[in-house]
Every structure is written in C-alpha cells, then in structure tokens.
Scaffold this motif. Structure first.
Motif, PDB file in Angstrom:
ATOM      1  N   GLY A  64       0.827  -1.047  -0.031  1.00  0.00           N
ATOM      2  CA  GLY A  64      -0.103  -0.115   0.169  1.00  0.00           C
ATOM      3  C   GLY A  64       0.754   1.509  -0.173  1.00  0.00           C
ATOM      4  O   GLY A  64       0.324   2.325   0.014  1.00  0.00           O
ATOM      5  N   SER A  65       2.244   1.142  -0.084  1.00  0.00           N
ATOM      6  CA  SER A  65       3.127   2.243   0.103  1.00  0.00           C
ATOM      7  C   SER A  65       2.760   3.136  -1.260  1.00  0.00           C
ATOM      8  O   SER A  65       2.795   4.590  -1.157  1.00  0.00           O
ATOM      9  N   ASN A  66       2.646   2.598  -2.419  1.00  0.00           N
ATOM     10  CA  ASN A  66       2.518   3.282  -3.656  1.00  0.00           C
ATOM     11  C   ASN A  66       1.282   4.225  -3.635  1.00  0.00           C
ATOM     12  O   ASN A  66       1.029   5.546  -4.038  1.00  0.00           O
ATOM     13  N   LEU A  67       0.054   3.529  -3.146  1.00  0.00           N
ATOM     14  CA  LEU A  67      -1.214   4.300  -2.833  1.00  0.00           C
ATOM     15  C   LEU A  67      -0.867   5.484  -1.898  1.00  0.00           C
ATOM     16  O   LEU A  67      -1.673   6.616  -2.161  1.00  0.00           O
ATOM     17  N   TRP A  68      -0.250   5.195  -0.746  1.00  0.00           N
ATOM     18  CA  TRP A  68      -0.181   6.222   0.249  1.00  0.00           C
ATOM     19  C   TRP A  68       0.712   7.502  -0.299  1.00  0.00           C
ATOM     20  O   TRP A  68       0.234   8.479   0.126  1.00  0.00           O
TER      21      TRP A  68
ATOM     22  N   ARG B 134      -5.450   3.201   6.987  1.00  0.00           N
ATOM     23  CA  ARG B 134      -4.114   2.795   6.459  1.00  0.00           C
ATOM     24  C   ARG B 134      -4.098   1.137   6.240  1.00  0.00           C
ATOM     25  O   ARG B 134      -3.379   0.818   5.178  1.00  0.00           O
ATOM     26  N   TYR B 135      -5.082   0.244   6.938  1.00  0.00           N
ATOM     27  CA  TYR B 135      -4.940  -1.108   6.602  1.00  0.00           C
ATOM     28  C   TYR B 135      -5.576  -1.320   5.506  1.00  0.00           C
ATOM     29  O   TYR B 135      -5.429  -2.571   5.050  1.00  0.00           O
ATOM     30  N   ALA B 136      -6.306  -0.446   4.978  1.00  0.00           N
ATOM     31  CA  ALA B 136      -7.169  -0.988   3.724  1.00  0.00           C
ATOM     32  C   ALA B 136      -6.335  -0.564   2.494  1.00  0.00           C
ATOM     33  O   ALA B 136      -6.634  -0.961   1.487  1.00  0.00           O
TER      34      ALA B 136
ATOM     35  N   LEU C 236      -6.493  -2.308  -1.251  1.00  0.00           N
ATOM     36  CA  LEU C 236      -7.066  -1.612  -2.347  1.00  0.00           C
ATOM     37  C   LEU C 236      -5.771  -1.790  -3.617  1.00  0.00           C
ATOM     38  O   LEU C 236      -5.961  -2.112  -4.720  1.00  0.00           O
ATOM     39  N   GLY C 237      -4.489  -1.710  -3.121  1.00  0.00           N
ATOM     40  CA  GLY C 237      -3.554  -1.818  -3.988  1.00  0.00           C
ATOM     41  C   GLY C 237      -3.448  -3.264  -4.682  1.00  0.00           C
ATOM     42  O   GLY C 237      -3.480  -3.210  -6.033  1.00  0.00           O
TER      43      GLY C 237
ATOM     44  N   ILE D 280      -7.582  -6.443 -10.930  1.00  0.00           N
ATOM     45  CA  ILE D 280      -8.472  -5.881 -11.780  1.00  0.00           C
ATOM     46  C   ILE D 280      -7.752  -5.680 -13.104  1.00  0.00           C
ATOM     47  O   ILE D 280      -8.283  -6.068 -13.977  1.00  0.00           O
ATOM     48  N   GLU D 281      -6.482  -4.991 -12.953  1.00  0.00           N
ATOM     49  CA  GLU D 281      -5.765  -4.790 -14.282  1.00  0.00           C
ATOM     50  C   GLU D 281      -5.408  -5.861 -14.884  1.00  0.00           C
ATOM     51  O   GLU D 281      -5.530  -6.062 -16.037  1.00  0.00           O
ATOM     52  N   ILE D 282      -4.662  -6.770 -14.242  1.00  0.00           N
ATOM     53  CA  ILE D 282      -3.991  -8.029 -14.851  1.00  0.00           C
ATOM     54  C   ILE D 282      -5.202  -9.123 -15.378  1.00  0.00           C
ATOM     55  O   ILE D 282      -4.823  -9.586 -16.234  1.00  0.00           O
ATOM     56  N   GLY D 283      -6.140  -8.997 -14.594  1.00  0.00           N
ATOM     57  CA  GLY D 283      -7.303  -9.951 -15.037  1.00  0.00           C
ATOM     58  C   GLY D 283      -8.377  -9.389 -16.144  1.00  0.00           C
ATOM     59  O   GLY D 283      -9.176 -10.078 -16.604  1.00  0.00           O
ATOM     60  N   TYR D 284      -8.069  -7.973 -16.663  1.00  0.00           N
ATOM     61  CA  TYR D 284      -8.795  -7.476 -17.431  1.00  0.00           C
ATOM     62  C   TYR D 284      -8.735  -8.096 -18.673  1.00  0.00           C
ATOM     63  O   TYR D 284      -9.882  -8.628 -19.456  1.00  0.00           O
ATOM     64  N   PRO D 285      -7.851  -8.626 -19.526  1.00  0.00           N
ATOM     65  CA  PRO D 285      -7.624  -9.323 -20.603  1.00  0.00           C
ATOM     66  C   PRO D 285      -8.461 -10.615 -20.790  1.00  0.00           C
ATOM     67  O   PRO D 285      -8.701 -11.049 -21.874  1.00  0.00           O
ATOM     68  N   VAL D 286      -8.574 -11.090 -19.681  1.00  0.00           N
ATOM     69  CA  VAL D 286      -9.405 -12.739 -19.754  1.00  0.00           C
ATOM     70  C   VAL D 286     -10.816 -12.455 -19.232  1.00  0.00           C
ATOM     71  O   VAL D 286     -11.702 -12.785 -19.919  1.00  0.00           O
ATOM     72  N   PHE D 287     -11.139 -11.516 -18.236  1.00  0.00           N
ATOM     73  CA  PHE D 287     -12.627 -11.733 -17.665  1.00  0.00           C
ATOM     74  C   PHE D 287     -13.421 -10.717 -18.438  1.00  0.00           C
ATOM     75  O   PHE D 287     -14.728 -10.729 -18.349  1.00  0.00           O
TER      76      PHE D 287
END
Length: 342
Positions: free
Chosen positions: A228-232, A252-254, A258-259, A265-272
C-alpha cells in the motif's frame, strides 16, 4: 519429378488429411469472425461524444495557462523550447506547436496570435465532435493540435495526454460519421459496413487489454502495491492530496487491500472482460477504479478518457448478468439487414 533438398523436405512431411484441413479452415474462419464481428455504430457515437467532451474540458482547463505553458517568453516552469527539444530526441518529425509558430511568422502572425488561434481551433474541434459536425476533419485537426500541445509540453504531460492522443487517433481512422451526428442529418450517407465497424472496435478492445495487462503486471513486480505504500505516496503528494492525511492514517490498513485489488483488476482485465458472465462485473470494477482516481486525486481528464474508452470498447450493448440472455448481445441480432452496406 522434382529432386533436391526442397523436394526431399516436402516428401518427408506427413500428408495433411481432410480433417486437418477442415480444422484449419474452421480456425481461420473463427479468427476472421473474431477480427470482423458485425457491429452497430453506437460504440463509435459514444467514442465521438466522449472525446468531444474530453477535448472541450481539456482546452477549457488550460484557458488561463495556455500562453504561459507554450509561449517562448511565457512564465511557465518549463519553456516550450525545452519540451520540444526533448521531444525531438525521439523523432524530429513529431508535430509540435513550434511548427505552427514558425509558419505563423512567415505570414506575419505573432506567436501569441498563433497560440490563441490554436487554442480556439482545438476548442472548436471539440464542439464539432460533440455535435457530430464535420466529424472526420474535426477528429484529424483535434488529434493533430492535441499532439502538438502534448509534445510541446512533454515534461508536463501525463497519462491523460497519451490516452487522449491515442483515442483521437482511433477516432479519426474509424468509419465516421455515425448515425447520431449532425453530418448524417445534413448529408445522406450510406450506412457503414458493420464488419468494418466491428474491426475498429476490436482493435480498440485489444489495445485496452494490452494496456491493462502490462500495467497490472508492472504493478505486481514491485512491492509498493502489495503493502500500500504506492497508494499512500500517491494520495499525499500535491496536488493529488485531496483526502486529509488523518483519514488516510485511519484507513491505512485498507491501502494494501486496495493496491492488490487494483493489480488483480488490471491484470485480469484481458481475461474476464471477454467472458460474458464476468464482463459486466469487470467493466463496473474498472469504471469504478477510474472514477475513484478522478474524484479522490483530482485527475478528472484521465478518468474521463479512460471511462470513455472502456464504455466504447466494452460498455455499448452490454447486458447485466441477471438478464435472461446474459452477456453482450450480438450486433447482428439487433441490426436491421437493410442497414448493412455492401
């Protein structure tokens, strides 16, 4: 009788029976049906109107900073000459606003006048796309002017500019005009070939699949999205720090959840996104993700262009999972045959 290495190679190959040839023809036919599915021009209308809004909002958001950003004697943090010099390293043939300024000087126009005309033309082209007036010329001019602005402001450009240029490029190559534009009311045009419409929509769909897959893969390779550091860092860095830090600390624990969810969501986009039973859910997730980026970080232009691209690519004609038919209805089932062009 032929002799030699080539003849020996051909004779050594196993014979192709009729079943194999039938299978190959079937696979080739399935590939053509995938590449050229019959479609209506509803998705093209969504793309045109959405990009018209995008261009209008883009120009209006820069109305007070246009000259500061792109003038040689402007007050911007980075001069136009520096941005164009960096862009020239990639290719000297990339269009830039400096080209227009150079041409304007040869006909006696000042730099400020040329920049004002370029801004007004870009705004006008956005309105034309929104109304569907002179669609093809408007798309070409809007793409060219936006590309010039994005390359001249290379150091200040970000994802919204890249996707906006790409979307306008697809729009100007697509079989315009669509049936909902003003052009079709003024000039009677033949309905477009539904398979040509399907081809350009398919190209857009495949492009988005590549974008999300490699974007999600790049996120997975780093640890910042797992903890989650990138989102922070994204949410506390000005000017994206719209959420107070105390709220971020409280939840912060969420952030790791979320990350990881964004990566999935992004890596499964081409499949689902291709599976009828999961297409609606995945599309809602990707639209919600971009809407959250726009509202939480203030990246409204980026959120808008990505929502428009996803709606045009997969949203038009989609059915909710609880619909009796399910999935996305096939265009050939609701396209009247008389609207097909030869």
């Amino acid at each position: 009788m032929r002799t030699g290495p080539r003849a020996a190679l051909v004779q050594s190959l196993p014979p192709i029976d009729n079943n194999t040839m039938t299978l190959l023809r079937r696979r080739w036919q399935e590939f053509l049906e995938f590449l050229f599915p019959p479609e209506t021009d509803a998705w093209l209308a969504v793309l045109r109107i959405g990009l018209g809004l995008q261009v209008v909002f883009y120009t209006l958001s820069l109305r007070s900073d246009w000259h500061s950003l792109f003038s040689e004697t402007g007050k911007g943090l980075v001069s136009r000459e520096l941005g164009e010099a960096i862009a020239s390293f990639d290719s000297p043939l990339i269009p830039k606003l400096g080209w227009l300024v150079f041409l304007g000087r040869h006909i006696g126009l000042a730099e400020e006048t040329v920049l004002s005309v370029a801004w007004a033309c870009l705004l006008c082209m956005g309105c034309c796309l929104l109304l569907g007036l002179f669609c093809r010329p408007a798309a070409i001019i809007a793409w060219f002017l936006h590309l010039c602005a994005a390359e001249s402001g290379e150091l200040l450009a970000y994802g919204a500019d890249n996707f906006m240029t790409t979307a306008l490029f697809y729009l100007m190559l697509s079989p315009l005009p669509d049936r909902y534009c003003v052009d079709c009311r003024l000039v009677k045009t033949k309905p477009r070939d539904p398979r040509l419409l399907g081809f350009w929509r398919r190209v857009l769909q495949v492009h988005l699949c590549f974008v999300y897959f490699f974007g999600g893969l790049a996120k997975f390779l780093g640890s910042g999205w797992w903890n989650g550091s990138n989102l922070w860092r994204s949410l506390i860095r000005p000017p994206f720090n719209l959420i107070p830090p105390d709220i971020l600390v409280r939840f912060r624990y969420a952030l790791p959840i979320l990350g990881i969810s964004i990566c999935l969501i992004e890596i499964g986009y081409p499949v689902f996104i291709w599976i009828k039973k999961t297409r609606f859910f995945w599309l809602v997730c990707i639209l919600a993700m971009h809407a959250a980026i726009g509202l939480i970080m203030g990246m409204y232009l980026f959120a808008l262009v990505m929502i428009v691209l996803n709606l045009a690519a997969f949203g038009v004609g989609i059915r909710v999972p609880w619909h009796p038919a399910g999935g996305t209805r096939h265009s050939a089932h609701f396209l009247p045959k008389q609207q097909f062009s030869p």
